[in-house]
Each structure stands twice: as C-alpha cells, then as structure tokens.
Write a protein that holds these residues in place. Sequence first.
Motif, PDB file in Angstrom:
ATOM      1  N   GLU A 120       0.836  -1.202   0.000  1.00  0.00           N
ATOM      2  CA  GLU A 120       0.000   0.000   0.000  1.00  0.00           C
ATOM      3  C   GLU A 120       0.873   1.255   0.000  1.00  0.00           C
ATOM      4  OE1 GLU A 120      -2.525  -0.334   3.363  1.00  0.00           O
ATOM      5  OE2 GLU A 120      -3.668  -2.051   2.581  1.00  0.00           O
ATOM      6  N   ARG A 121       1.949   1.191   0.777  1.00  0.00           N
ATOM      7  CA  ARG A 121       2.860   2.333   0.820  1.00  0.00           C
ATOM      8  C   ARG A 121       3.521   2.551  -0.540  1.00  0.00           C
ATOM      9  NH1 ARG A 121       4.429   6.981   1.221  1.00  0.00           N
ATOM     10  NH2 ARG A 121       6.475   7.498   2.098  1.00  0.00           N
ATOM     11  N   LEU A 122       3.936   1.466  -1.183  1.00  0.00           N
ATOM     12  CA  LEU A 122       4.558   1.577  -2.500  1.00  0.00           C
ATOM     13  C   LEU A 122       3.566   2.097  -3.539  1.00  0.00           C
ATOM     14  CD1 LEU A 122       6.670  -1.707  -2.583  1.00  0.00           C
ATOM     15  CD2 LEU A 122       7.524   0.630  -2.334  1.00  0.00           C
ATOM     16  N   GLU A 123       2.320   1.670  -3.437  1.00  0.00           N
ATOM     17  CA  GLU A 123       1.295   2.173  -4.348  1.00  0.00           C
ATOM     18  C   GLU A 123       1.115   3.668  -4.184  1.00  0.00           C
ATOM     19  OE1 GLU A 123      -3.380   1.246  -5.533  1.00  0.00           O
ATOM     20  OE2 GLU A 123      -2.351   0.066  -4.003  1.00  0.00           O
ATOM     21  N   ALA A 124       1.137   4.117  -2.935  1.00  0.00           N
ATOM     22  CA  ALA A 124       1.027   5.548  -2.685  1.00  0.00           C
ATOM     23  C   ALA A 124       2.230   6.301  -3.244  1.00  0.00           C
ATOM     24  CB  ALA A 124       0.892   5.804  -1.175  1.00  0.00           C
TER      25      ALA A 124
ATOM     26  N   GLY B  30       3.968   5.348  -5.765  1.00  0.00           N
ATOM     27  CA  GLY B  30       3.798   5.349  -7.213  1.00  0.00           C
ATOM     28  C   GLY B  30       2.852   6.423  -7.695  1.00  0.00           C
ATOM     29  N   LYS B  31       1.923   6.812  -6.833  1.00  0.00           N
ATOM     30  CA  LYS B  31       0.976   7.880  -7.191  1.00  0.00           C
ATOM     31  C   LYS B  31       1.531   9.270  -6.895  1.00  0.00           C
ATOM     32  CE  LYS B  31      -3.117   4.977  -6.600  1.00  0.00           C
ATOM     33  NZ  LYS B  31      -4.373   4.755  -5.828  1.00  0.00           N
TER      34      LYS B  31
ATOM     35  N   LYS C  71      12.897  11.513  -4.260  1.00  0.00           N
ATOM     36  CA  LYS C  71      12.396  12.844  -4.603  1.00  0.00           C
ATOM     37  C   LYS C  71      13.524  13.729  -5.106  1.00  0.00           C
ATOM     38  CE  LYS C  71       9.285  16.178  -4.566  1.00  0.00           C
ATOM     39  NZ  LYS C  71      10.121  17.275  -5.065  1.00  0.00           N
ATOM     40  N   ARG C  72      14.659  13.678  -4.424  1.00  0.00           N
ATOM     41  CA  ARG C  72      15.790  14.493  -4.853  1.00  0.00           C
ATOM     42  C   ARG C  72      16.299  14.044  -6.225  1.00  0.00           C
ATOM     43  NH1 ARG C  72      16.921  13.817   0.667  1.00  0.00           N
ATOM     44  NH2 ARG C  72      18.365  12.098   0.217  1.00  0.00           N
TER      45      ARG C  72
END
Length: 467
Positions: free
Chosen positions: A205-209, A211-212, A243-244
Amino acid sequence: MQSKLWKMILLVSSPLMIVIIVIASIGIVYALQYNAILNNVTMASEFNQNFKDDVDLKMYYYVIDSQYSEGLPVREVQSAEMIARKLTETTTKKESLRAINSVLNLCHNLQDKMNEIAETEEYNLREEQLENNIYILTDLIQEYMYTYLYYEAAHLDALQTTMIRNMIVLMAVIVVLSIVLLCFLLRKSRKLSKRIIEPIDKICERLEAIGKGDLLVYKPIQADVEEVQLLTDGIETMVGQLKRLIDKTTEQEKQRRRTELALLQAQINPHFLYNTLDTIIWLIESGEIAEAVTMVSNLSNFFRFSLSRGKNVITLAEEEQHIRSYLEIQKMRYRDLMEYKIDIPDQLKFFTLPKLTLQPLVENALYHGIKNRRRKGYIRVTGREQDECIILEVEDDGAGMTRERLEEVRASLEEESSIEGFGLRAVHRRLRILFGNGYGLTLESTPDIGTRVILTIPKQTAEESGT
C-alpha cells in the motif's frame, strides 16, 4: 526466516516425495510382472490351435502310405517344443510351469513314437501304434497347452486385481496424507501471515502511494521479521532520496534535450556552409544574381528544416524538403557533376521519422560515390511501403565499393568505437534505439556501378510518435 521457510517446505514435500517414490516403485514392479505374463500368453497363443488335427492327419497319411503323405510331421512337433522351451524360461507360476513342462516332455515322447512308427514295417502294428500312442500324445499336448493358457490368464487377472486394489489403497494414503499436510500448511500459513503477509500488504500500500506521487517520509511500518523491518526502513529512507533524484533527473533531462538539439545542429559540416557562402559570393561577383538568390533561399530552407522549431521528429514531407534544399545547393556547386531525383509517394509523407535521417545518407552518396567517380553522377531518393514499414532508399551510380570494403562499412555500423562511417553509423544506431533491432540501415554496393543505402522505419504518425 529463510531457514524456517526451507524447513517447512521440506516437512511438506518430503512425505509426498517418499509416497511418490513408493508408488512409482510398486508400479514398475507390477508393470514388469504384468508384461512378463502377457508375453507368456502371447507366446503361448502362437501354438497351433489345430496341432492335434494336423499331426494326427499327417501321421495317418504316413502310416497308410497315402499319396498325400508329406512324411513325418517333425516341423510341427519341433515348433511346439520350441514354444514350450521358451515358456519354461519365463514362467514363474508353479501350476503354469508344471503344465508347460508336461508339454515339453510330451513333445519328446511324441518324437520318439513317431520314430518308432517310421522303423516299424508291419501295417497293423503301425496302425496300432498310431491309435495307442500318437493320437493320445497329441491330445495330451494340446490339452496341457490349453491348461497353461488357463493358468496364465488366471494369474494375469489376479495380478491386475491385486494391482488395482493396492493402487486404491495407495491413493487413499495420498489423499489422507495430503489432507494432513494441507492442515499443517494452513496452520503455518496463518502464523506466517501475521508476521510477514500483513506487513508486506502495508508495504505494498505504501509503495502504491509512492507510485501515485506521495513522496513524503513516514514512520516505518513495524514488523516482527527482521528482513521485513529492514525493507520498510529502507523504503522510507529511499523515498527522500527518490524525490531528490527525480528533481535532479528532470533538470538533467531538460539540459540533455537542449544539448542534443545543439549537437544535432553541430553535426552539419561547417565546410558545407563555408563552401556554400563562397559559391554565393562567386555567383554575385559573376553577375548571376538569380542563381545567388536561389542558393540563399535553399540555404535558408536547409537551416530552417534543420532546426524544425526544436522538434526531434518531423514528417517525411519536411525531411524531403530538407534534403531537396541540400541537393539544390550541391547541384549549383557541382553543375557538371551531379543530378538528382526524389520520388516519395504522397501517401507516405505524413508519417514521421527522426530529424536529419536522410541528409547524411545523401551527403554520403555525393562525397563518397559521385565525387570519387569524377564524372557526372545521379542520386535517386525513393520511398515505398512494405507491410507495416516504410522503405527509403538513397542510390547513386558512383564509384561503388569492393566486397571487402562493403563488409568493413557494414561492420562499422554495429561498432561503437569504429571511426569509419560516422554519419551512417549515427543514423543506424539512432533508428535502432528508437524503433528496435528490426529497423535501421542496409547497404548494397557494386564497384563502378554504385551504392544503395536502404533505410527501414515503422509507419508512425505524429500522434503515435508523441510529437
């Protein structure tokens, strides 16, 4: 955790493997026994079913000295004896073995009695021996052979029944063992799900988030398994770095596109520009103002299509205008050296291709083909459809290449470090990168005849190519 999983796998798979090996071994034993008995029955079936009638009739003809007599029926008796001898080697059942031994002994006796009749000259005595010996022995031989077949068939049936019964028992064992192992697996899986599956679901679920686009750093998910905990800690650590890196990559991509465009423009040979400007000056000084204006117009068009408003992919119509401007300039420079023709069907001109694809091929045809021939030459650019591809050809009637030189140029297309054929290799590798290994350049050449460069690209419109 990995060792625990391996132990569980071994606990589940070992009993099943043992059962499978046992079943396979029993099956092989039964198959060998069944095949042996079946071979016995098949061999016994080769016994002449009319053995008694045939031997009795031939012996009768022999005793009465009939014109139909063929002599003693030794061949029939020997055939029966040979079958009986082979069966004694493969028969294991006691009753069957007793019957086939009786057949073998009776065959020996029958041969002896037949020889006695052959040595007897008195007709009545021969008739008596026929009735009391031959007829009785042939009847016994045939009866014992039928008895052997009966016992073997019964043995075959019993073996089949035993085999089916044992297989049913083994299948029942497998079913029971499978149920037990399934219950064991379900119980272990329930425990594992609490320790592994649930944290992994949360990680998914964290990885899906992520990815979004959710690149905020959160508190790591707590897990009992050390490996899972390391995974979730690493994910949260990498989110900040991701992010960086995304920001950095975005900026680098923009810079790369700007640099790529600059490099594409820089690929234009500066000598071409200098020589063209010199030609324009010469035309003006010679009073050929109209030709000078035409050359300036073509040069302007050439550079305008080279820039293409910053686009890397252009239509085939634009590429045609680009090479036409280039060829017009070169035609004015080399008035007595070059002619050209461009023949690309209109229905192909809305398809796209990378910018500066055909110009290096046309330039190569002029400088390495036409000029080396030192006579007036002809450059022809054509296009055609072939299935879902577009085939573009640049052909000249210049100096051509020897077979050895052609192979060197072909090899240079695939070599990164080769210094030969830079223009051709750059076009070929760019097409391979964009479209795949099924596309690119193909070369054909014959000395003193000319060279043809065949370019294959897929049919793509501006919408499909994303431009």
